[in-house]
Design a protein around this motif. Structure first.
Motif, mmCIF file in Angstrom:
data_model
loop_
_atom_site.group_PDB
_atom_site.id
_atom_site.type_symbol
_atom_site.label_atom_id
_atom_site.label_comp_id
_atom_site.label_asym_id
_atom_site.label_seq_id
_atom_site.Cartn_x
_atom_site.Cartn_y
_atom_site.Cartn_z
ATOM 1 N N GLN A 1 0.857 -1.201 0.000
ATOM 2 C CA GLN A 1 0.000 0.000 0.000
ATOM 3 C C GLN A 1 0.887 1.243 0.000
ATOM 4 O O GLN A 1 0.911 2.011 0.958
ATOM 5 C CB GLN A 1 -0.914 0.008 1.232
ATOM 6 N N PRO A 2 1.635 1.473 -1.064
ATOM 7 C CA PRO A 2 2.652 2.535 -1.035
ATOM 8 C C PRO A 2 2.063 3.935 -1.233
ATOM 9 O O PRO A 2 1.160 4.132 -2.031
ATOM 10 C CB PRO A 2 3.557 2.169 -2.204
ATOM 11 N N LEU A 3 2.600 4.887 -0.459
ATOM 12 C CA LEU A 3 2.335 6.319 -0.593
ATOM 13 C C LEU A 3 0.842 6.651 -0.543
ATOM 14 O O LEU A 3 0.260 7.141 -1.506
ATOM 15 C CB LEU A 3 2.958 6.862 -1.899
ATOM 16 N N LYS A 4 0.256 6.391 0.601
ATOM 17 C CA LYS A 4 -1.114 6.827 0.829
ATOM 18 C C LYS A 4 -1.117 8.345 1.048
ATOM 19 O O LYS A 4 -0.083 8.969 1.266
ATOM 20 C CB LYS A 4 -1.693 6.095 2.051
ATOM 21 N N ASP A 5 -2.302 8.944 0.982
ATOM 22 C CA ASP A 5 -2.408 10.397 1.158
ATOM 23 C C ASP A 5 -1.859 10.834 2.509
ATOM 24 O O ASP A 5 -1.212 11.888 2.627
ATOM 25 C CB ASP A 5 -3.865 10.836 1.020
ATOM 26 N N SER A 6 -2.115 10.044 3.550
ATOM 27 C CA SER A 6 -1.625 10.395 4.885
ATOM 28 C C SER A 6 -0.101 10.405 4.903
ATOM 29 O O SER A 6 0.525 11.254 5.563
ATOM 30 C CB SER A 6 -2.166 9.402 5.920
ATOM 31 N N GLU A 7 0.508 9.490 4.165
ATOM 32 C CA GLU A 7 1.973 9.452 4.116
ATOM 33 C C GLU A 7 2.527 10.632 3.328
ATOM 34 O O GLU A 7 3.572 11.201 3.689
ATOM 35 C CB GLU A 7 2.425 8.132 3.487
ATOM 36 N N ARG A 8 1.859 11.024 2.259
ATOM 37 C CA ARG A 8 2.331 12.163 1.467
ATOM 38 C C ARG A 8 2.326 13.446 2.316
ATOM 39 O O ARG A 8 3.237 14.276 2.216
ATOM 40 C CB ARG A 8 1.453 12.348 0.232
ATOM 41 N N LEU A 9 1.320 13.605 3.176
ATOM 42 C CA LEU A 9 1.268 14.776 4.045
ATOM 43 C C LEU A 9 2.453 14.809 5.009
ATOM 44 O O LEU A 9 3.053 15.863 5.256
ATOM 45 C CB LEU A 9 -0.046 14.775 4.835
ATOM 46 N N ARG A 10 2.791 13.631 5.553
ATOM 47 C CA ARG A 10 3.926 13.576 6.479
ATOM 48 C C ARG A 10 5.239 13.849 5.748
ATOM 49 O O ARG A 10 6.135 14.509 6.282
ATOM 50 C CB ARG A 10 3.994 12.210 7.156
ATOM 51 N N LEU A 11 5.354 13.375 4.544
ATOM 52 C CA LEU A 11 6.574 13.630 3.769
ATOM 53 C C LEU A 11 6.713 15.120 3.463
ATOM 54 O O LEU A 11 7.820 15.666 3.471
ATOM 55 C CB LEU A 11 6.547 12.816 2.479
ATOM 56 N N ASP A 12 5.587 15.782 3.187
ATOM 57 C CA ASP A 12 5.615 17.237 2.995
ATOM 58 C C ASP A 12 6.141 17.931 4.247
ATOM 59 O O ASP A 12 6.908 18.899 4.183
ATOM 60 C CB ASP A 12 4.207 17.760 2.690
ATOM 61 N N GLU A 13 5.719 17.421 5.395
ATOM 62 C CA GLU A 13 6.127 18.018 6.666
ATOM 63 C C GLU A 13 7.635 17.905 6.855
ATOM 64 O O GLU A 13 8.302 18.853 7.288
ATOM 65 C CB GLU A 13 5.394 17.279 7.792
ATOM 66 N N ILE A 14 8.194 16.757 6.504
ATOM 67 C CA ILE A 14 9.643 16.571 6.617
ATOM 68 C C ILE A 14 10.376 17.498 5.662
ATOM 69 O O ILE A 14 11.353 18.161 6.028
ATOM 70 C CB ILE A 14 10.014 15.093 6.324
ATOM 71 N N ALA A 15 9.906 17.565 4.428
ATOM 72 C CA ALA A 15 10.562 18.400 3.422
ATOM 73 C C ALA A 15 10.530 19.869 3.823
ATOM 74 O O ALA A 15 11.485 20.609 3.580
ATOM 75 C CB ALA A 15 9.897 18.206 2.064
ATOM 76 N N ALA A 16 9.421 20.301 4.445
ATOM 77 C CA ALA A 16 9.304 21.704 4.837
ATOM 78 C C ALA A 16 10.353 22.084 5.874
ATOM 79 O O ALA A 16 10.766 23.244 5.956
ATOM 80 C CB ALA A 16 7.905 21.980 5.380
ATOM 81 N N LEU A 17 10.806 21.123 6.656
ATOM 82 C CA LEU A 17 11.840 21.380 7.652
ATOM 83 C C LEU A 17 13.241 21.331 7.054
ATOM 84 O O LEU A 17 14.221 21.602 7.745
ATOM 85 C CB LEU A 17 11.737 20.364 8.788
ATOM 86 N N GLY A 18 13.333 20.978 5.777
ATOM 87 C CA GLY A 18 14.637 20.926 5.130
ATOM 88 C C GLY A 18 15.445 19.693 5.469
ATOM 89 O O GLY A 18 16.666 19.671 5.260
ATOM 90 N N VAL A 19 14.804 18.656 5.988
ATOM 91 C CA VAL A 19 15.517 17.429 6.335
ATOM 92 C C VAL A 19 15.668 16.569 5.072
ATOM 93 O O VAL A 19 14.670 16.262 4.410
ATOM 94 C CB VAL A 19 14.760 16.638 7.419
ATOM 95 N N PRO A 20 16.887 16.186 4.692
ATOM 96 C CA PRO A 20 17.071 15.310 3.525
ATOM 97 C C PRO A 20 16.250 14.030 3.681
ATOM 98 O O PRO A 20 16.144 13.463 4.780
ATOM 99 C CB PRO A 20 18.572 15.021 3.535
ATOM 100 N N LEU A 21 15.699 13.571 2.577
ATOM 101 C CA LEU A 21 14.711 12.497 2.641
ATOM 102 C C LEU A 21 15.089 11.332 1.728
ATOM 103 O O LEU A 21 15.519 11.526 0.589
ATOM 104 C CB LEU A 21 13.338 13.055 2.228
ATOM 105 N N LEU A 22 14.938 10.116 2.273
ATOM 106 C CA LEU A 22 15.050 8.875 1.501
ATOM 107 C C LEU A 22 13.742 8.107 1.681
ATOM 108 O O LEU A 22 13.146 8.138 2.750
ATOM 109 C CB LEU A 22 16.211 8.011 2.006
ATOM 110 N N VAL A 23 13.300 7.437 0.628
ATOM 111 C CA VAL A 23 12.068 6.653 0.676
ATOM 112 C C VAL A 23 12.383 5.216 0.245
ATOM 113 O O VAL A 23 12.995 4.995 -0.814
ATOM 114 C CB VAL A 23 10.980 7.255 -0.229
ATOM 115 N N LEU A 24 11.978 4.246 1.078
ATOM 116 C CA LEU A 24 12.179 2.831 0.793
ATOM 117 C C LEU A 24 10.844 2.112 0.874
ATOM 118 O O LEU A 24 10.019 2.430 1.734
ATOM 119 C CB LEU A 24 13.145 2.206 1.796
ATOM 120 N N LEU A 25 10.645 1.137 -0.038
ATOM 121 C CA LEU A 25 9.445 0.291 -0.012
ATOM 122 C C LEU A 25 9.819 -1.017 0.669
ATOM 123 O O LEU A 25 10.601 -1.824 0.128
ATOM 124 C CB LEU A 25 8.930 0.012 -1.424
#
Length: 841
Positions: free
Chosen positions: A533-557
């Motif tokens: 169940q990859p990248l649900k809407d709830s997960e996309r919102l949390r990823l936006d939150e991380i990006a807004a803080l400027g924290v480098p991001l990696l995504v793994l399935l």
């Protein structure tokens, strides 16, 4: 001006002259002065002084004769001797100051002595006005206003004081206060250049046509100090007809070819470089042009021209504005901290740009920031603001510079975060499925021994071996666990510190808040998605939150083993990539799919499970991102944190300035109310006097009863002191209170401002006149009338003086610094690309 011998003749007895037989010499000197034969008067005066070197009459006659003969050096000599004999005479000190000025000496000391003298009051007031003029000429309007505040009642209300007070307010940048002060001035006289210049300056921003007419008049009158503001008006004028009229006037005055006028016309025509060139030409020859040259260099941000202006000013003894000198010094200062200190004295767009440029030197694109300097700078701003909580955040940044890369493993509940951590470390270290730990941030760090530390609220820490961690946690209340740190001698943990977070979609809302806390301290965030169940809407919102803080991001399935085929895996990855691109989320590495469960089996020796887990892709990602790019990733995050801290400090500084601005507006409103109250009181003088007289009569009755026991001992010093003190309390207090009521001020702050000025005046007046007031009769009635008359003037004067007290608000240096540092950090938060691990604090 009247002769000193006329002014003081009746005051000084001539007994000394009669006794020495010199009265004839005096009469001959006086007659010679009357017949306009000052040389004869000088001889007679010198003859008197030969007989009596300290004769005050002889010194006065000598001064009058020498002044009539334009012998200023002798005037100074005579008056200096006379002033020593009559130090309390303001007119002597004033005449001495004028003679000193004519002879090229600095008259300030003599003017200040005249201002402090008591007799005659009009001479003391004249000295105060002249001192105010000198301070205005030297760019110190605040000091000029202090002299005006010391004027006597009559002089304080006169047009001379109003003119100077308006000039002082205008020089201080308070146009509203200047207009308020100028209300007492009518239309200037035809030849009053100074008043017309004030009018021109007041109209410059509100009535260009009226200002033009006034400036043309003052230029024709050749009013002192008129040319500079007139040229500023011309330079800012965009009306071609107005400029043409001034050009014609310049021709008539013979000034059209002068550098200052050519510069003003060039500016009006939109040719700033030509204006600067004209001023540069004039500054080489004329010291009066140097200041305008420097100011135009600042306006055009021309460092070379500003340096030349400063050099010329030093050569020619010209005093430049402090801000211009500060800019010039900052431009040639190689040390960043020293240059920033110089800029504390400057404001404006160029100063702000220079501050940002200086801070950028501490934030190079291809190397680590100069963190020691940056943190000291942020700490200095925080101290200036009293923002003590910021120091904890600054300390956290300093600590982070020495610690391993902190990687937060985040995702929704049951995404396999703990399993992934164990697979990454190659053994079962992170607790899996232990419910109490899901509400905490569990850290995994390097240590030479294997143990875990359980931190709890209001209880000592517990140290347990790995094997006992699960059982120990089961015995504790989940809410009591603050943090769990698991230590192990694993090579990866020397470079990376892992944070195992609670799931975002856990039943308890507190778990999500705990997970968010990891974003504030992580250098990299690894988000685990469930491959099914990859990248649900709830997960996309949390990823936006991380990006807004400027924290480098990696995504793994994770859990790819639950998908039926490689095609399904590729479809899931494509879905994730499309969703991330659509959300504008940038990753440090393309996403990959894995099975943490199979990887852990494989790293325990199951080769087939390891192959099926696709763990090699994770290892490549770890090497490419977490190992090889450890330093720049940390640098980017820390710069982002510093930028947010700086923004927070700048916001606090803005609030500080805003509070000061509101206070100034409140003060200005109080000033308007005070000025109106004073005007009402003066217009209703008879009623006010009657009200005060009623209060005074009632207070006098009380005083008479209170001091009656000591009437028989009035000659004793202690009795007189007692009576005087009781008069202050019993007369002064009710009179001052009634005076405040008569002003009808609704604002408590305005009342306090008047009380501060009025109370000591009332007290002193009452104490001085109380001995007469206590005895009925004609003398007492006259004293009462005099006291009331003076009191009305003093109440109005106190209100007007309080209204004139200005609050000056300058933008504090820490606000300038916070703004510029925040801008520099924002510009450079994501730029470092080649930072080496050794470049730490």
């Amino acid at each position: 001006m009247a002769r000193l011998s006329d002014q003081l003749g009746d005051w000084l007895a001539r007994v000394e002259l009669l006794a020495r037989g010199a009265e004839g010499e005096r009469q001959e000197a006086v007659e010679a002065l009357a017949l306009d034969r000052p040389w004869e008067a000088r001889d007679r005066a010198r003859a008197i002084l030969d007989e009596m070197p300290h004769s005050r009459v002889g010194l006065m006659l000598w001064a009058d004769a020498a002044e009539a003969m334009l012998l200023d050096a002798e005037v100074v000599e005579a008056l200096s001797a006379l002033a020593e004999l009559l130090p309390f005479r303001a007119d002597v000190w004033l005449r001495l100051a004028e003679a000193e000025r004519r002879s090229g000496r600095d008259p300030r000391a003599s003017l200040e002595r005249a201002a402090r003298a008591e007799e005659p009051p009009d001479a003391a007031d004249r000295a105060r006005l002249l001192l105010a003029d000198r301070d205005l000429a030297h760019g110190d309007p605040a000091r000029a206003e202090r002299w005006l505040d010391q004027l006597g009642i009559v002089a304080r209300q006169g047009p001379d004081a109003a003119l100077r007070r308006a000039e002082a307010r205008l020089d201080a940048g308070d146009a509203g206060g200047a207009r308020q002060a100028a209300k007492r001035l009518g239309l200037p006289g035809a030849m009053d250049g100074r008043a017309w210049l004030l009018r021109a300056r007041l109209l410059a921003d509100v009535d260009p046509e009226g200002a033009e007419a006034a400036f043309r008049r003052v230029l024709l009158l050749e009013a002192p100090g008129a040319e500079a503001p007139a040229l500023d008006f011309i330079a800012g004028c965009r009306d071609a007809d107005c400029v043409a009229r001034f050009r014609a006037l310049a021709e008539d005055l013979g000034r059209a070819t002068s550098p200052e006028w050519r510069a003003a016309f060039a500016s009006a025509e939109g040719r700033p470089e030509a204006a600067l060139a004209a001023l540069a030409e004039g500054a080489d020859k004329d010291p009066s042009v140097v200041v305008r040259f420097a100011l135009r260099a600042v306006e055009l941000r021309d460092g070379a021209a500003l340096a030349r202006a400063v050099e010329l000013a030093q050569q020619q003894g010209v005093e430049l504005p402090v801000a211009a000198v500060a800019l010039a010094r900052a431009l040639r200062e190689p040390d960043v901290s020293a240059a920033l200190s110089e800029l504390d004295a400057a404001d404006g767009d160029w100063a702000d740009a220079l501050r940002t440029e200086l801070y950028c030197r501490w934030l190079p694109e291809d190397a680590a920031a100069e963190w020691r300097s940056l943190l000291e700078e942020l700490g200095g701003v925080a101290r200036a603001l009293g923002a003590l909580d910021t120091f904890f955040d600054l300390e956290a940044i300093a600590v982070d510079l020495e610690r391993p890369l902190r990687v937060a493993i985040v995702g929704e509940f049951n995404a396999g975060k703990s399993s992934f951590i164990n697979a990454l470390l190659g053994e079962q270290v992170a607790p899996v499925g232990i419910l109490p730990t899901t509400a905490t941030l569990n850290r995994l760090a390097w240590a030479p021994d294997r143990f875990a530390r359980i931190e709890r609220h209001d209880a000592p820490d517990r140290m347990v071996p790995h094997a006992a961690l699960g059982d120990t946690l089961k015995t504790l209340e989940p809410e009591s666990v603050l943090r769990v740190t698991i230590f192990a001698p694993l090579e990866l943990l020397k470079r990376v510190e892992l944070i195992d977070t609670p799931g975002f979609n856990a039943p308890e809302a507190a778990h999500a808040e705990t997970a968010r806390a990891a974003f504030q301290e992580a250098h990299v965030a690894v988000w685990l998605l469930d491959a099914a169940q990859p990248l649900k809407d709830s997960e996309r919102l949390r990823l936006d939150e991380i990006a807004a803080l400027g924290v480098p991001l990696l995504v793994l399935l994770n859990k790819r083993d639950r998908l039926a085929s490689d095609a399904d895996v590729e479809a899931a990855l494509a879905h994730v990539r499309a969703g991330l691109d659509g959300a504008g989320l940038a990753l440090e590495h393309p996403p990959c799919a894995l099975s943490a469960r199979l990887a852990l089996q494989g790293r325990a020796g199951d080769a087939a499970a390891l192959e099926g887990s696709h763990w090699h892709e994770v290892e490549a990602l770890v090497d490419a991102v977490l190992v090889e790019r450890e330093a720049p990733l940390r640098e980017r995050v820390l710069r982002g944190r510093a930028a947010r801290l700086s923004a927070r400090l700048a916001a606090e500084a803005e609030e500080h300035v805003e509070r000061a601005r509101v206070e100034r507006e409140r003060h200005a409103e109080q000033s308007r109310a005070l000025a109106d109250a004073a005007a009402r009181l003066r217009s209703d003088r008879a009623r006010v006097a009657a009200e005060l007289e009623a209060v005074l009569e009632a207070a006098l009755k009380t005083l008479a009863e209170d001091v009656s026991p000591v009437h028989g001992t009035e000659g004793e010093r202690s009795a007189r002191r007692f009576v005087s003190q009781r008069a202050r309390n019993l007369l002064g207090t009710p009179i001052a209170a009634r005076a405040i009521e008569l002003l009808e001020l609704s604002d408590a702050g305005a009342r306090r401002r008047v009380e501060t000025r009025l109370a000591p005046v009332v007290s002193a007046l009452v104490a001085a006149i109380s001995p007469v007031l206590q005895h009925p009769g004609t003398e007492s009635a006259s004293a009462t009338e005099t006291l009331i008359d003076i009191m009305v003037d003093e109440i109005a004067g106190a209100a007007e003086a309080a209204a004139g007290a200005e609050v000056v608000i300058a933008t504090p240096p820490f606000l300038h610094r916070a703004r510029a540092l925040g801008k520099a950090l924002r510009l450079n938060a994501s730029r470092p690309t080649g930072v080496q691990p050794s470049a730490r604090i």
